[in-house]
Design a protein around this motif. Structure first.
Motif, PDB file in Angstrom:
ATOM      1  N   GLU A  71      20.775 -25.245  33.310  1.00  0.00           N
ATOM      2  CA  GLU A  71      20.541 -24.201  34.297  1.00  0.00           C
ATOM      3  C   GLU A  71      19.057 -23.928  34.477  1.00  0.00           C
ATOM      4  O   GLU A  71      18.227 -24.367  33.674  1.00  0.00           O
ATOM      5  CB  GLU A  71      21.247 -22.905  33.879  1.00  0.00           C
ATOM      6  CG  GLU A  71      20.672 -22.287  32.618  1.00  0.00           C
ATOM      7  CD  GLU A  71      21.371 -20.995  32.216  1.00  0.00           C
ATOM      8  OE1 GLU A  71      22.491 -20.731  32.697  1.00  0.00           O
ATOM      9  OE2 GLU A  71      20.794 -20.249  31.407  1.00  0.00           O
ATOM     10  N   ARG A  72      18.753 -23.193  35.541  1.00  0.00           N
ATOM     11  CA  ARG A  72      17.416 -22.678  35.789  1.00  0.00           C
ATOM     12  C   ARG A  72      17.531 -21.183  36.088  1.00  0.00           C
ATOM     13  O   ARG A  72      18.505 -20.738  36.706  1.00  0.00           O
ATOM     14  CB  ARG A  72      16.748 -23.395  36.973  1.00  0.00           C
ATOM     15  CG  ARG A  72      16.556 -24.892  36.766  1.00  0.00           C
ATOM     16  CD  ARG A  72      15.480 -25.210  35.748  1.00  0.00           C
ATOM     17  NE  ARG A  72      15.201 -26.643  35.710  1.00  0.00           N
ATOM     18  CZ  ARG A  72      15.873 -27.521  34.960  1.00  0.00           C
ATOM     19  NH1 ARG A  72      16.878 -27.095  34.199  1.00  0.00           N
ATOM     20  NH2 ARG A  72      15.556 -28.790  34.976  1.00  0.00           N
ATOM     21  N   LYS A  73      16.514 -20.423  35.684  1.00  0.00           N
ATOM     22  CA  LYS A  73      16.509 -18.979  35.869  1.00  0.00           C
ATOM     23  C   LYS A  73      15.320 -18.582  36.737  1.00  0.00           C
ATOM     24  O   LYS A  73      14.247 -19.174  36.622  1.00  0.00           O
ATOM     25  CB  LYS A  73      16.415 -18.275  34.508  1.00  0.00           C
ATOM     26  CG  LYS A  73      17.600 -18.535  33.593  1.00  0.00           C
ATOM     27  CD  LYS A  73      17.311 -18.100  32.180  1.00  0.00           C
ATOM     28  CE  LYS A  73      17.090 -16.620  32.064  1.00  0.00           C
ATOM     29  NZ  LYS A  73      18.345 -15.865  32.342  1.00  0.00           N
ATOM     30  N   GLU A 108      17.832 -10.965  38.139  1.00  0.00           N
ATOM     31  CA  GLU A 108      17.474 -12.371  38.041  1.00  0.00           C
ATOM     32  C   GLU A 108      18.570 -13.222  38.670  1.00  0.00           C
ATOM     33  O   GLU A 108      19.700 -12.772  38.865  1.00  0.00           O
ATOM     34  CB  GLU A 108      17.262 -12.785  36.584  1.00  0.00           C
ATOM     35  CG  GLU A 108      18.524 -12.776  35.738  1.00  0.00           C
ATOM     36  CD  GLU A 108      18.262 -13.233  34.305  1.00  0.00           C
ATOM     37  OE1 GLU A 108      17.212 -12.870  33.748  1.00  0.00           O
ATOM     38  OE2 GLU A 108      19.116 -13.941  33.749  1.00  0.00           O
ATOM     39  N   TRP A 109      18.198 -14.459  38.983  1.00  0.00           N
ATOM     40  CA  TRP A 109      19.151 -15.444  39.478  1.00  0.00           C
ATOM     41  C   TRP A 109      19.256 -16.595  38.482  1.00  0.00           C
ATOM     42  O   TRP A 109      18.288 -16.914  37.781  1.00  0.00           O
ATOM     43  CB  TRP A 109      18.684 -16.023  40.820  1.00  0.00           C
ATOM     44  CG  TRP A 109      18.679 -15.048  41.955  1.00  0.00           C
ATOM     45  CD1 TRP A 109      19.381 -13.886  42.056  1.00  0.00           C
ATOM     46  CD2 TRP A 109      17.939 -15.167  43.179  1.00  0.00           C
ATOM     47  NE1 TRP A 109      19.121 -13.264  43.255  1.00  0.00           N
ATOM     48  CE2 TRP A 109      18.246 -14.032  43.959  1.00  0.00           C
ATOM     49  CE3 TRP A 109      17.064 -16.109  43.679  1.00  0.00           C
ATOM     50  CZ2 TRP A 109      17.691 -13.828  45.219  1.00  0.00           C
ATOM     51  CZ3 TRP A 109      16.494 -15.901  44.931  1.00  0.00           C
ATOM     52  CH2 TRP A 109      16.826 -14.776  45.700  1.00  0.00           C
ATOM     53  N   GLU A 110      20.429 -17.205  38.431  1.00  0.00           N
ATOM     54  CA  GLU A 110      20.616 -18.422  37.651  1.00  0.00           C
ATOM     55  C   GLU A 110      21.345 -19.446  38.508  1.00  0.00           C
ATOM     56  O   GLU A 110      22.236 -19.104  39.294  1.00  0.00           O
ATOM     57  CB  GLU A 110      21.458 -18.164  36.393  1.00  0.00           C
ATOM     58  CG  GLU A 110      20.799 -17.328  35.330  1.00  0.00           C
ATOM     59  CD  GLU A 110      21.684 -17.150  34.102  1.00  0.00           C
ATOM     60  OE1 GLU A 110      22.814 -17.720  34.087  1.00  0.00           O
ATOM     61  OE2 GLU A 110      21.273 -16.458  33.166  1.00  0.00           O
ATOM     62  N   GLU A 125      23.390 -22.895  37.645  1.00  0.00           N
ATOM     63  CA  GLU A 125      23.901 -23.747  36.571  1.00  0.00           C
ATOM     64  C   GLU A 125      24.707 -24.901  37.166  1.00  0.00           C
ATOM     65  O   GLU A 125      25.572 -24.693  38.024  1.00  0.00           O
ATOM     66  CB  GLU A 125      24.791 -22.951  35.621  1.00  0.00           C
ATOM     67  CG  GLU A 125      25.334 -23.796  34.470  1.00  0.00           C
ATOM     68  CD  GLU A 125      26.126 -22.982  33.452  1.00  0.00           C
ATOM     69  OE1 GLU A 125      26.809 -23.599  32.617  1.00  0.00           O
ATOM     70  OE2 GLU A 125      26.054 -21.744  33.508  1.00  0.00           O
ATOM     71  N   SER A 158      15.692 -16.406  28.161  1.00  0.00           N
ATOM     72  CA  SER A 158      17.082 -15.953  28.153  1.00  0.00           C
ATOM     73  C   SER A 158      17.132 -14.453  28.394  1.00  0.00           C
ATOM     74  O   SER A 158      16.124 -13.740  28.249  1.00  0.00           O
ATOM     75  CB  SER A 158      17.745 -16.269  26.812  1.00  0.00           C
ATOM     76  OG  SER A 158      17.171 -15.478  25.780  1.00  0.00           O
TER      77      SER A 158
END
Length: 209
Positions: free
Chosen positions: A11-13, A162-164, A166, A201
């Motif tokens: 994933e990216r955040k 925030e956005w994730e 995945e 995280s």
């Protein structure tokens, strides 16, 4: 108890402001459609030893209610671009399942203490391609409470959005394809004012790191 679920999380955040509009995914390779948003109310408690044994090993242990994957989760150390996550269902009590205790014992056998509580109002969207779910995008509005009371008063609370993104089962299987996918995602995120998150995280951010 049955064998745990096992997933590899890639994933990216991204950090965003409270009023940032959602990105457009029209230019994302392999994505033909986006599902309607699904609201999920998540409530997680994280645990570690007094000495931070799990954190030093790059491991996160939580008990989370809400959402389709509620339960006990162990996220292992990062390997390459992802982390292996093992999951067990919630039991009738708050006690940690015995098979989970056995897994955690490879990193520590010391008593586990509450570390943080993370409450999250999540809206989840599935990015769909011809072969299924390419990725899941989530828009998270988070409240994290530090339960340690070590570096300041117990109960310190931080709030953020925030956005994730995945990868899902129909995501590109090769590194080049995954890199191209995330490059396009980052361009779409940047176009709305989002930026890569400096925090690794939610747990780290809840603890002030």
């Amino acid at each position: 108890m049955s064998e745990p679920s096992r997933t590899v999380e890639i994933e990216r955040k991204y950090d965003v402001d409270g009023s940032t509009p959602l990105p457009s995914w029209d230019a994302i390779p392999g994505v033909d459609a986006v599902s309607e948003g699904e609201l999920r109310e998540l409530d997680a408690r994280y645990f570690d030893t007094a000495e931070g044994d799990l954190a030093r090993a790059g491991v996160a242990l939580r008990r989370r209610s809400g959402g389709p994957d509620e339960g006990w989760h162990v996220k292992g150390p990062r390997t390459g671009d992802g982390r292996v996550e093992l999951g067990w269902p919630l039991g009738a009590s708050d006690e940690m399942p015995a098979p989970l205790t056995e897994v955690v014992a490879q990193w520590t056998t010391a008593p586990l203490l509450p570390l943080a509580r993370i409450e999250n109002t999540r809206t989840a969207y599935r990015l769909l391609g011809p072969d299924g779910v390419v990725a899941e995008f989530v828009d998270d509005r988070v409240r994290g409470t530090d339960l340690r009371g070590l570096s300041g008063p117990a109960g310190t609370t931080r709030e953020w959005r925030e956005w994730e993104m995945e990868l899902g089962p129909a995501a590109p299987s090769d590194p080049q394809g995954r890199n191209a996918f995330f490059r396009a995602v980052e361009q779409a995120v940047a176009a709305t004012g989002g930026r890569p998150s400096p925090s690794g995280s939610k747990l780290a951010r809840a603890l002030g790191y």
